[in-house]
Design a protein around this motif. Structure first.
Motif, PDB file in Angstrom:
ATOM      1  N   ASN A   1      -3.773 -67.457  10.499  1.00 24.56           N
ATOM      2  CA  ASN A   1      -5.104 -66.995  10.088  1.00 24.56           C
ATOM      3  C   ASN A   1      -5.148 -65.489   9.832  1.00 24.56           C
ATOM      4  OD1 ASN A   1      -5.976 -65.633  12.742  1.00 24.56           O
ATOM      5  ND2 ASN A   1      -5.419 -67.700  13.425  1.00 24.56           N
ATOM      6  N   GLY A   2      -4.194 -64.736  10.373  1.00 27.45           N
ATOM      7  CA  GLY A   2      -4.130 -63.303  10.093  1.00 27.45           C
ATOM      8  C   GLY A   2      -5.169 -62.464  10.811  1.00 27.45           C
ATOM      9  N   LEU A   3      -5.953 -63.043  11.714  1.00 29.43           N
ATOM     10  CA  LEU A   3      -6.964 -62.266  12.433  1.00 29.43           C
ATOM     11  C   LEU A   3      -6.296 -61.370  13.465  1.00 29.43           C
ATOM     12  CD1 LEU A   3      -9.691 -65.016  13.037  1.00 29.43           C
ATOM     13  CD2 LEU A   3      -9.683 -63.230  11.296  1.00 29.43           C
ATOM     14  N   SER A   4      -6.616 -60.088  13.448  1.00 32.88           N
ATOM     15  CA  SER A   4      -6.008 -59.143  14.375  1.00 32.88           C
ATOM     16  C   SER A   4      -6.627 -59.292  15.757  1.00 32.88           C
ATOM     17  CB  SER A   4      -6.206 -57.711  13.887  1.00 32.88           C
ATOM     18  OG  SER A   4      -7.578 -57.342  13.968  1.00 32.88           O
ATOM     19  N   ARG A   5      -5.926 -58.785  16.763  1.00 33.04           N
ATOM     20  CA  ARG A   5      -6.461 -58.816  18.128  1.00 33.04           C
ATOM     21  C   ARG A   5      -7.775 -58.026  18.204  1.00 33.04           C
ATOM     22  NH1 ARG A   5      -4.054 -59.624  23.190  1.00 33.04           N
ATOM     23  NH2 ARG A   5      -2.603 -60.988  22.071  1.00 33.04           N
ATOM     24  N   ALA A   6      -7.875 -56.947  17.435  1.00 28.66           N
ATOM     25  CA  ALA A   6      -9.107 -56.151  17.441  1.00 28.66           C
ATOM     26  C   ALA A   6     -10.282 -56.967  16.914  1.00 28.66           C
ATOM     27  CB  ALA A   6      -8.926 -54.886  16.610  1.00 28.66           C
ATOM     28  N   THR A   7     -10.051 -57.764  15.870  1.00 27.41           N
ATOM     29  CA  THR A   7     -11.114 -58.614  15.327  1.00 27.41           C
ATOM     30  C   THR A   7     -11.510 -59.690  16.329  1.00 27.41           C
ATOM     31  OG1 THR A   7     -10.379 -58.240  13.051  1.00 27.41           O
ATOM     32  CG2 THR A   7     -11.716 -60.209  13.459  1.00 27.41           C
ATOM     33  N   ILE A   8     -10.507 -60.281  16.979  1.00 22.14           N
ATOM     34  CA  ILE A   8     -10.785 -61.308  17.984  1.00 22.14           C
ATOM     35  C   ILE A   8     -11.579 -60.727  19.141  1.00 22.14           C
ATOM     36  CG2 ILE A   8      -9.676 -62.792  19.708  1.00 22.14           C
ATOM     37  CD1 ILE A   8      -7.437 -63.238  17.595  1.00 22.14           C
ATOM     38  N   ARG A   9     -11.223 -59.514  19.555  1.00 28.84           N
ATOM     39  CA  ARG A   9     -11.965 -58.865  20.649  1.00 28.84           C
ATOM     40  C   ARG A   9     -13.413 -58.623  20.235  1.00 28.84           C
ATOM     41  NH1 ARG A   9      -8.911 -54.370  21.726  1.00 28.84           N
ATOM     42  NH2 ARG A   9      -7.701 -55.618  23.203  1.00 28.84           N
TER      43      ARG A   9
END
Length: 390
Positions: free
Chosen positions: A251-259
């Motif tokens: 999905n390419g979602l970064s950890r920052a986006t998930i946070r």
């Protein structure tokens, strides 16, 4: 889709034993300056896995001259960077400045699970934080630094080594104790209707790397008064990330986006569906239901915290436990999880604990550890400060 990652070095468990060696402040008293001394600045420093808070002020006054919250990240310029991309062609940035240039930088997280994982980056972070406190680099800096509950001697020594040559003297104190000291309303002490959190309380400090629990009963906590769990905000992010990867591979979602998604939608208790979240995957907008994913991850945090909470309650004396149950305080970033106080209180009541009361520290949670650290710095004895030589 291009994403940035923050590199973290795995920790070596054998090198970091659980048995702590505590710096005991004992009874605090005022620090005095000798004539001719350099200007002295006192610092309260909450060194966090994801964000750090620093408060500073002069000796002999209640003024706070510096108050900053800075993301705990260091960025180093990548090879071949074009001139002018970063102001003054800086090769090292920290905090928000580093995050704003994360595509041009190699990003390093100095801490993992609340302790130093990258010493060089930690030293660079300390140096830049000092420039915020004393731009002239001429003052004597004394810093009280918060450490995770029951931090082992190697972890504490790592902080001292990284702070050497940056701060002149330091004092290391467990973070939950400092949070209680910072949360304390000094103006209300002595009022009949005010319950002093430093007198008899249980603090649950949920940060990025660790969840720290501590009995606060008017004196410096012992080893048995503290529990530190290497499961906190970052672990919740990882659970969400893993679940997303199974459901939406690559999905390419970064950890920052998930946070960011977690911070906006986090909750505990019964699973809520749907929680529809719009995300960009491969440059295209998608709406995905994350209600179950977020709920499972946050409830896992509650499952870790609850038995630690009951363990510390059981360790309290029979004379203190009734009042203690009325003063359970959740602080740190985890205190923003919806329903955490209510569900924890319900679980305690369901297990037979008498009239428990769990409350949230409130919107100033990011500053309480640093506030308590600055209070401790202002009342520490001269012989309690540890000299740091570069």
């Amino acid at each position: 889709m291009t994403t940035s990652t923050i590199e973290k070095k795995p920790l070596s468990t054998p090198d970091r034993p659980a048995s702590p060696v505590l710096d005991r402040p004992g009874e605090f008293s005022a620090v005095t300056r000798k004539p001719g001394d350099r200007k002295r600045i006192l610092v309260g420093f909450d060194l966090g896995t994801n964000a750090s808070c620093v408060l500073a002020g002069p000796v002999g006054a209640a003024d706070t001259t510096v108050s900053k919250i800075v993301p705990t990240v260091v960025g180093y310029a990548r090879e071949g960077l074009v001139d002018g991309i970063i102001a003054n062609n800086a090769t090292l940035l920290i905090g928000e400045e580093a995050l704003n240039h994360r595509l041009q930088l190699k990003m390093i997280a100095p801490l993992e699970d609340g302790i130093i994982a990258e010493p060089e980056a930690a030293r660079d972070f300390f140096r830049r934080m000092r420039t915020l406190i004393d731009p002239t680099d001429a003052a004597e800096i004394r810093a009280v630094i918060g450490v995770p509950a029951n931090a082992g001697q190697p972890a504490r020594e790592d902080i001292r080594q990284c702070a050497a040559g940056v701060f002149d003297r330091v004092l290391l104190i467990p973070e939950p104790f400092l949070a209680a000291l910072g949360f304390r309303d000094d103006a209300r002490l002595g009022q009949p209707n005010y319950v002093d959190p430093v007198t008899n309380s249980l603090f649950i400090d949920i940060g990025g790397g660790t969840s720290d629990l501590c009995l606060i009963q008017g004196f410096f906590p012992s080893t048995d008064d503290q529990i530190s769990l290497a499961f906190a905000g970052d672990a919740v992010d990882k659970l969400i990330e893993d679940d997303l990867q199974r459901t939406y591979p690559n999905n390419g979602l970064s950890r920052a986006t998930i946070r960011q998604i977690k911070e906006e939608h986090s909750y505990v208790g019964a699973i809520r569906k749907p929680i529809d979240v719009k995300v960009l995957i491969g440059g295209k907008s998608h709406t995905i239901d994350l209600g179950e994913t977020i709920g499972r991850a946050c409830n896992r945090l509650l499952e870790k915290i609850y038995p630690a909470t009951t363990t510390l309650i059981a360790r309290a004396s029979s004379d203190s436990v009734a009042q203690l149950l009325q003063n359970i305080v959740i602080t740190g970033g985890g205190s923003c999880i919806r329903g955490l106080d209510t569900v924890l209180q319900q679980k305690l009541a369901a297990d037979g604990f008498e009239s428990p009361k769990v409350r949230l520290a409130g919107p100033d949670y990011k500053r309480f550890v640093a506030m308590g650290a600055l209070k401790a710095a202002r009342s520490a004895r001269e012989d309690q400060w540890q000299h740091l030589l570069a």
